[in-house]
Design an enzyme around this catalytic site. Structure first.
Site, mmCIF file in Angstrom:
data_model
loop_
_atom_site.group_PDB
_atom_site.id
_atom_site.type_symbol
_atom_site.label_atom_id
_atom_site.label_comp_id
_atom_site.label_asym_id
_atom_site.label_seq_id
_atom_site.Cartn_x
_atom_site.Cartn_y
_atom_site.Cartn_z
ATOM 1 N N GLY A 190 0.802 -1.209 0.000
ATOM 2 C CA GLY A 190 0.000 0.000 0.000
ATOM 3 C C GLY A 190 0.840 1.266 0.000
ATOM 4 N N SER A 191 0.368 2.257 0.744
ATOM 5 C CA SER A 191 0.985 3.591 0.687
ATOM 6 C C SER A 191 2.391 3.660 1.260
ATOM 7 C CB SER A 191 0.088 4.596 1.413
ATOM 8 O OG SER A 191 -1.142 4.736 0.744
ATOM 9 N N THR A 192 2.874 2.590 1.898
ATOM 10 C CA THR A 192 4.256 2.619 2.391
ATOM 11 C C THR A 192 5.264 2.664 1.241
ATOM 12 O OG1 THR A 192 4.315 0.200 2.570
ATOM 13 C CG2 THR A 192 3.701 1.446 4.556
#
Length: 594
Positions: free
Chosen positions: A312-314
Site C-alpha cells: 500500500g501507501s508505504t
C-alpha cells in the site's frame, strides 16, 4: 534200583561242576571298559590342559579378545550443540543433558521380559509396546522413550528390566520461549535444526559425535569406562544480532496490538540502520518451542520472511524517489489532485478527499494516490518498476533465513499504464516485512543499502548506493510530517525523538480481486529522524475492531516498541519532551487513505 537213581542234590552238584565260571569272564569285560573310559578321559583332560596352556602362554590374545567381545562395548559420546546468544551474550538457546532409554529386543524376548511392567513404568501402552518388540524382534536396538529427565530414567533402570539400557542425549531449551520462537526456530529429537536460525546455522551449531570403549556386566550395566576412542567436539556458539530486551518488547507490544484490534496476525521487524543487523523480529500468533505437543502448524510460520503482501501507501516515498531522480520534479513541485480522482485508461484512482493543489511534501502527509499516479504517468514506463527492482523487491534479501520469500514484482511485459499507476501507491507488487524494513533502512542511511544480518556485526558495513544521498535526505523531513496532527500517523510519535515514516492501508487480495472489508494495516518508520539509527516496520493483518487504518492499528505498536528500542540501545534523544507533549495535546483526527 538204588544204584540207578541219584538224589536231586547229587544232580545239581553234578551240573554245577560241569558249567563254566561266568563271573570270571564278566569281570574281565568290566575291567577293560573301565580302563578304556579312563584312557579317553585322560586324553581329553590332557588335550584341554594343553589347549589351555597354549591359549594362556602362546595365544593369550585370543582369550583377551573373547573376553572383550563379551564385556567390552563401544558407545557413542554425544556432542553438545553450540549455544545461541544475543548480541549481549544472553543465552537464547541452550542444550541440556537428558536420558534416552532403549531396548535390545533379542535379549528382551530371550529373557521373557515383563512387557506389561515395563510399559507401566514408562507410561506406555502395553499392547503397543508388545507389538513394537515383536515387530523388531530380530533387531538389537529400538528406542523406548527419548529425552527423559535423568531422575525419571533412573527410576526405570532401577527395576532392572532385561534388555533395557540408557544413553545420554541433549535437548534444546529456549529461555525466551514465544518471544523468540519464530526467529530461532527449533531442533528435532536428534538435536539438529528443523526451523529458523537453528536450521540456518545447523552446521556451525552441531558438534561432532565421539566414541568410547566401556566395560559392561552380563546384564549390560556399565562397570567402567575403559578407553576414549574419539573425543566429541562440541558445536560452536553463535552470537546473533538480536537484542533479547528489544525482542521481548517488540513481541509484547505486537501481541498487545493484535489483541486490541482483534487482528488475525501481526509482524514487526527492527533493523539497525548503520549495520543492517536485525535487532528484533516478532510474529503473532507464536508458539512455545519448549512444548510442541499441541503445535499449530500455522503458528510456526515466520510471517516476517515468508508472508507476502501488497504494501500500500508505504511505497509512496519510493515513488517520490523516482520523481526526484528523473529531474522532472523537485521538492517544490505541485500537483493538482482535484477533484480527488484521476483516470488511467479504464482505472479510476481515488483519494480519500479532494486535496486540491498540493506540494510534494503534502503528497506524503495526506497520502495522495492521485498525485503518485500522476508522477508515475509522467515518467517512462519502466522507471518505477526498475527502482523497485534495485531496492530488492522481487528477490530475497540474502539473509539466509530458511524459507525466505522473494515477493513478486511483475515482469516487464506487465508494465502497462494501469499496473505502473497502481505500483505508485503500493498495489501490484508484493513484499515481505523484512524487505520493506530494508528498503526504509536504505532511505534512513542516506541511500546506502546494507545486507540484512542475523549475526552480530562488528564495525561499520559499507553496503552499496541505491538512492542518491541528497534525495534520500530530502525525503526524511517530508516523512516527518506524517507523524504530526496533519499527517496520518500522529500515534507513531515517540516522546523525546523525531520520527519519520509512512502509513499504509491496503485491501487484502481475495478471489482474484480485493476484499471490501479486510485490510493490511502498516506503519514503517525511523528514529531519531535527525540521524536515523533504527528502522521498524509493523504490519497488522486484518484488524477487526478499533480502526483498520495504518495510523490507528500499526502506528501505536511502532511507537511503544520503538521507544523501548531507542532507550535500550542508548540512542540519544533529538527532541525535547516538552515540545512533543504540547503536540500530543492537540486534538487528533486521523487522516484516511494511507
Amino acid at each position: 534200583m538204588n544204584q540207578r537213581t541219584n538224589s536231586p542234590n547229587q544232580r545239581a552238584n553234578s551240573r554245577a561242576k560241569t558249567k563254566p565260571a561266568a563271573s570270571d569272564h564278566g569281570g574281565l569285560k568290566y575291567v577293560g571298559r573301565h580302563r578304556f573310559v579312563l584312557f579317553i578321559l585322560a586324553v581329553l583332560f590332557g588335550g584341554i590342559t594343553l589347549r589351555a596352556g597354549y591359549l594362556t602362554v602362546v595365544d593369550s590374545e585370543f582369550l583377551r579378545a573373547q573376553g572383550d567381545a563379551r564385556m567390552m562395548r563401544t558407545e557413542p559420546i554425544m556432542a553438545m550443540r553450540g549455544v545461541i546468544r544475543d548480541r549481549n551474550n544472553t543465552p537464547l538457546a541452550v542444550s541440556t543433558p537428558v536420558t534416552t532409554l532403549w531396548l535390545n529386543p533379542r535379549q528382551a524376548i530371550a529373557a521373557k521380559l515383563d512387557v506389561v511392567a515395563l510399559a507401566k513404568a514408562l507410561k506406555l501402552s502395553p499392547s503397543d509396546l508388545q507389538a513394537k518388540i515383536k515387530r523388531h524382534r530380530e533387531k538389537g536396538f529400538i528406542y523406548l522413550v527419548r529425552h527423559m529427565t535423568p531422575n525419571d530414567a533412573e527410576e526405570v533402570l532401577a527395576k532392572d528390566f532385561a534388555g533395557v539400557y540408557s544413553m545420554t542425549e541433549y535437548k534444546r531449551f529456549y529461555p525466551e520461549a514465544e518471544a523468540t520462537a519464530h526467529m530461532l526456530g527449533f531442533t528435532g529429537t536428534d538435536d539438529h535444526g528443523r526451523e529458523g536460525l537453528e536450521l540456518s546455522f545447523d552446521k556451525k551449531l552441531a558438534g561432532i559425535e565421539g566414541s568410547k570403549r566401556v566395560m559392561k556386566d552380563l546384564k549390560g550395566h556399565r562397570v567402567q569406562d575403559v578407553a576414549l576412542l574419539k573425543p566429541a567436539r562440541p558445536g560452536q556458539d553463535v552470537i546473533l544480532s538480536f537484542d533479547s530486551r528489544v525482542q521481548y518488547s517488540a513481541y509484547r507490544e505486537l501481541a498487545r496490538g493484535v489483541a486490541e484490534h482483534n487482528a488475525v496476525a501481526g509482524v514487526l521487524v527492527s533493523l539497525d540502520v548503520e549495520t543492517g543487523e536485525v535487532l528484533a523480529m516478532a510474529s503473532v500468533p507464536s508458539f512455545n518451542p519448549n512444548n510442541r505437543g499441541t503445535l499449530d502448524i500455522d503458528a510456526v510460520r515466520n510471517r516476517a520472511v515468508t508472508d507476502m503482501f501488497e504494501p500500500g501507501s508505504t511505497l509512496k516515498p519510493f515513488t517520490l524517489v523516482a520523481a526526484l531522480e528523473s529531474g522532472k520534479f523537485t521538492t517544490s513541485s505541485h500537483f493538482d489532485t482535484s477533484p480527488g480522482t484521476y483516470r488511467v485508461l479504464n482505472k479510476v484512482v481515488r483519494d480519500h478527499s479532494n486535496y486540491g493543489v498540493i506540494d510534494m511534501q503534502t503528497v506524503l502527509t495526506k497520502s495522495s494516490n492521485v498525485a503518485t499516479a500522476q508522477i508515475a504517468m509522467a515518467l517512462p514506463r519502466d522507471t518505477l518498476p526498475l527502482l523497485h527492482q534495485h531496492l530488492g523487491f522481487g528477490s530475497t534479501t540474502g539473509s539466509g533465513f530458511p524459507g525466505e520469500s522473494a515477493g513478486i514484482l511483475q515482469p516487464s511485459n506487465r508494465w502497462n499504464p494501469v499496473e505502473v499507476a497502481t505500483m505508485s501507491y503500493g498495489y501490484g507488487v508484493t513484499v515481505t516485512a523484512l524487505q520493506l524494513a530494508q528498503a526504509y533502512a536504505t532511505i534512513a542511511s542516506g541511500g546506502i543499502q546494507r545486507p540484512v544480518s542475523f549475526i552480530k556485526v562488528n564495525g561499520p558495513v559499507a553496503g552499496h548506493r541505491v538512492i542518491p544521498e541528497v534525495i534520500a535526505k530530502s525525503l526524511i523531513p517530508m516523512m516527518e510530517t506524517v507523524v504530526t496532527q496533519e499527517g496520518t500517523a500522529l500515534r507513531a510519535a515517540v516522546p523525546g525523538y523525531r520520527v519519520a515514516g509512512k502509513t499504509g492501508t491496503a485491501h487484502k487480495a481475495k478471489g482474484g480481486g480485493y476484499s471490501s472489508d479486510q485490510y493490511m494495516s502498516l506503519f514503517v518508520g525511523m528514529a531519531p529522524a535527525s540521524n536515523p539509527k533504527i528502522v521498524t516496520a509493523v504490519i497488522i493483518d486484518t484488524p477487526r475492531k478499533g480502526g483498520y487504518y495504518g495510523g490507528l492499528a500499526a502506528a501505536p505498536v511502532f511507537s511503544r516498541s520503538m521507544a523501548d528500542a531507542l532507550r535500550l540501545m542508548n540512542v540519544e534523544p533529538d527532541r525535547s519532551s516538552e515540545r512533543l507533549a504540547g503536540q500530543a495535546r492537540l486534538p487528533y483526527r486521523p487522516a484516511a487513505g494511507g
